[in-house]
Design a protein around this motif. Structure first.
Motif, PDB file in Angstrom:
ATOM      1  N   ASN A  41       0.580  -0.925   0.087  1.00 56.58           N
ATOM      2  CA  ASN A  41       0.046  -0.376  -0.085  1.00 56.58           C
ATOM      3  C   ASN A  41       0.731   1.140   0.030  1.00 56.58           C
ATOM      4  O   ASN A  41       1.579   1.246   0.704  1.00 56.58           O
ATOM      5  N   ASP A  42       1.259   2.182  -1.275  1.00 55.80           N
ATOM      6  CA  ASP A  42       1.780   3.036  -1.376  1.00 55.80           C
ATOM      7  C   ASP A  42       1.325   3.594  -0.189  1.00 55.80           C
ATOM      8  O   ASP A  42       2.573   5.102  -0.119  1.00 55.80           O
ATOM      9  N   ASP A  43       0.642   4.571   0.038  1.00 56.77           N
ATOM     10  CA  ASP A  43      -0.362   5.049   1.530  1.00 56.77           C
ATOM     11  C   ASP A  43      -0.062   5.320   2.099  1.00 56.77           C
ATOM     12  O   ASP A  43       0.282   5.796   2.885  1.00 56.77           O
ATOM     13  N   ALA A  83      11.179  -8.183  -8.962  1.00 55.92           N
ATOM     14  CA  ALA A  83      10.348  -6.931  -8.717  1.00 55.92           C
ATOM     15  C   ALA A  83       9.154  -6.378  -9.851  1.00 55.92           C
ATOM     16  O   ALA A  83       8.328  -6.057  -9.211  1.00 55.92           O
ATOM     17  N   ALA A  84       9.041  -7.250 -10.878  1.00 56.32           N
ATOM     18  CA  ALA A  84       7.236  -7.817 -10.882  1.00 56.32           C
ATOM     19  C   ALA A  84       6.649  -8.422 -10.076  1.00 56.32           C
ATOM     20  O   ALA A  84       5.505  -7.827 -10.766  1.00 56.32           O
ATOM     21  N   ASN A  85       7.041  -8.451  -9.177  1.00 55.17           N
ATOM     22  CA  ASN A  85       6.421  -9.274  -8.190  1.00 55.17           C
ATOM     23  C   ASN A  85       5.303  -8.727  -6.985  1.00 55.17           C
ATOM     24  O   ASN A  85       4.704  -8.732  -6.313  1.00 55.17           O
ATOM     25  N   LEU A  86       6.240  -7.537  -7.592  1.00 55.28           N
ATOM     26  CA  LEU A  86       5.659  -6.265  -6.204  1.00 55.28           C
ATOM     27  C   LEU A  86       4.218  -5.464  -6.599  1.00 55.28           C
ATOM     28  O   LEU A  86       4.163  -4.405  -7.776  1.00 55.28           O
ATOM     29  N   ILE A  87       3.515  -5.278  -6.360  1.00 52.72           N
ATOM     30  CA  ILE A  87       1.983  -5.004  -6.845  1.00 52.72           C
ATOM     31  C   ILE A  87       1.683  -3.458  -6.180  1.00 52.72           C
ATOM     32  O   ILE A  87       1.056  -3.936  -4.261  1.00 52.72           O
ATOM     33  N   HIS A  88       1.119  -2.582  -6.601  1.00 52.54           N
ATOM     34  CA  HIS A  88       1.463  -1.088  -5.742  1.00 52.54           C
ATOM     35  C   HIS A  88      -0.439  -0.891  -5.875  1.00 52.54           C
ATOM     36  O   HIS A  88      -0.615  -0.946  -6.853  1.00 52.54           O
ATOM     37  N   VAL A  89      -0.499  -0.630  -5.122  1.00 48.92           N
ATOM     38  CA  VAL A  89      -2.530  -0.593  -4.435  1.00 48.92           C
ATOM     39  C   VAL A  89      -1.723   1.223  -4.459  1.00 48.92           C
ATOM     40  O   VAL A  89      -1.070   1.251  -3.257  1.00 48.92           O
ATOM     41  N   ARG A  90      -3.373   1.187  -3.589  1.00 51.54           N
ATOM     42  CA  ARG A  90      -3.416   2.593  -2.406  1.00 51.54           C
ATOM     43  C   ARG A  90      -4.801   3.114  -1.737  1.00 51.54           C
ATOM     44  O   ARG A  90      -5.648   2.361  -3.117  1.00 51.54           O
ATOM     45  N   PHE A  91      -4.789   2.640  -1.002  1.00 49.84           N
ATOM     46  CA  PHE A  91      -5.970   3.344  -0.590  1.00 49.84           C
ATOM     47  C   PHE A  91      -5.418   3.674   1.476  1.00 49.84           C
ATOM     48  O   PHE A  91      -4.800   3.476   1.470  1.00 49.84           O
ATOM     49  N   LYS A  92      -7.241   4.083   1.871  1.00 46.64           N
ATOM     50  CA  LYS A  92      -6.033   4.535   3.028  1.00 46.64           C
ATOM     51  C   LYS A  92      -5.989   3.728   4.022  1.00 46.64           C
ATOM     52  O   LYS A  92      -7.296   2.736   4.573  1.00 46.64           O
TER      53      LYS A  92
END
Length: 424
Positions: A53-55, A74-83
């Protein structure tokens, strides 16, 4: 225990000679038997997706440390964003999040690691089950009812996404980045350590939460030859220096800090709300990790005391001791995981590795527990082959060592037949 080869030593030697293995490529032939491969289950870093969670700065720090320690591509790192900082995600928010994760996930990824302790719940599901299956009310229950079972339960499947289109998920849950790093370090330190620990099956006075104790005697009978297994009649296990497994049933488990958990240890308590990681009226499953365990499990929604909604001790022990990773063994031990959250270091694999010995003119293979089944024995004049079948071997449950007597010098490998059922 030892499995007996289907071929006698003389017939085995003749089979090797008949294939021409002692003559073809003689310049590359070894002077003694050499084992090149014996299949052992277990996911690797290339098959694990890490969701960050980049947030959430802590999630980012945990993901960075985990990727470094485990060599996650690196390809297996999955970025998302939520509070961050919430115990629960709404169903609608999660569905959009999961859709994004599915698009970003490489096809080779078979399982997920989450890099946060909160949120641990999605509406009526645990967050680890929601990421594994997608949100589905069939995995929820109101009042005391069973839920949708997992197809992965007690299976021999090594690639769950390829077979079931589900990715078992575990949270690298911790109260701080420091605690998460300690957890990760324990998991890494456990790999191939083959610890001389003990399994403790603790039977408590809490009748409603002690339901797994009905199966303890069977677990001890099954596992005692593989690992010391003790049934303890008490509400607390205290001052044990060698805890590898600890299963109990209480709302609050006392004295867990008095014990020493070995790297890779698994511990959990059957109760209604252990998966409420941010704290509540019952002990959070995070307490097990803070005490030194490497994996735990707890319910996030009232499950009632269905044993099928909690880890089955004998199943998680058997899969773990055969060399599977923590995430595989733990997930396979819960028949109805929809309401429970899995926490720990997913790739911990303390019982990985097959040891072999060529003393005495034979070939001996040993492990804490060899995976039962029917195996083709193959031999070759060089390490790269060609390999040809020279025998067949049935390995029964509980086998820790096998030996082939008077084996001619060659390179050998074992392949478990795809249609092989466990040999009883």
């Amino acid at each position: 225990m030892r499995a007996t080869p289907r071929l006698t030593a003389i017939r085995f030697a003749r089979a090797v000679v008949a294939t021409g293995l002692l003559h073809a490529g003689a310049h590359a032939a070894p002077t003694e038997p050499v084992l090149t491969h014996f299949p052992q289950p277990g996911l690797d870093a290339d098959q694990l997706g890490v969701i960050v969670n980049d947030d959430d700065p802590d999630s980012v720090a945990i993901a960075t440390y985990y990727r470094e320690k485990r060599g996650i591509p690196a390809a297996n790192l999955i970025h998302v964003r939520f509070k961050p900082g919430r115990s629960t995600l709404a169903r609608e928010e999660f569905v959009n999040l999961k859709r994004l994760v599915d698009r970003k996930t490489p096809q080779n990824v078979q399982a997920y690691a989450l890099t946060w302790a909160q949120p641990y719940r999605v509406d009526c599901m645990s967050i680890t089950s929601a990421f594994a299956f997608g949100f589905d009310p069939a995995y929820c229950a109101s009042n005391c009812k069973p839920t949708q079972p997992s197809p992965y339960f007690n299976s021999s499947v090594t690639r769950p996404y390829a077979v079931y289109r589900m990715r078992p998920t575990m949270s690298l849950a911790a109260a701080s980045v420091t605690e998460a790093r300690k957890l990760i370090d324990r998991g890494v330190a456990s790999d191939g350590s083959n610890p001389a620990g003990t399994a403790y099956l603790v039977s408590t006075t809490d009748k409603n939460r002690n339901v797994r104790a009905a199966g303890y005697a069977s677990v001890r009978a099954l596992m005692q030859s593989v690992m010391p297994t003790e049934i303890v009649e008490a509400n607390a296990l205290e001052n044990k220096p060698d805890v590898m497994f600890y299963f109990t049933g209480l709302a609050q488990v006392p004295a867990i800090d008095s014990n020493r958990f070995l790297p890779g240890a698994i511990a959990d308590h059957l109760t209604s709300a252990g998966g409420e990681l941010s704290g509540g009226g019952q002990m959070s499953s995070l307490r097990w990790l803070e005490a030194g365990a490497t994996g735990s499990y707890g319910a996030v929604v009232e499950p009632c005391n269905f044993p099928a909604k909690f880890p089955v001790p004998g199943i998680v022990m058997a899969h773990y001791l055969q060399g599977e990773t923590l995430i595989e063994a733990y997930w396979k031990s819960v028949q109805m995981p929809g309401q429970g959250v899995f926490i720990g270091e997913p790739l911990a694999r303390p019982f990985a590795g097959i040891r072999h010995d060529t003393r005495g003119g034979g070939l001996t293979l040993s492990a804490r527990l060899l995976t039962p089944g029917l195996y083709e024995v193959q031999a070759a004049p060089s390490m790269i082959g060609p390999y040809r079948n020279v025998g067949r071997m049935a390995i029964a449950w509980g086998t820790r060592q096998i030996r082939l007597e008077h084996v001619p010098p060659a390179y050998y490998r074992f392949e478990r037949r795809a249609d092989s059922a466990p040999v009883q």
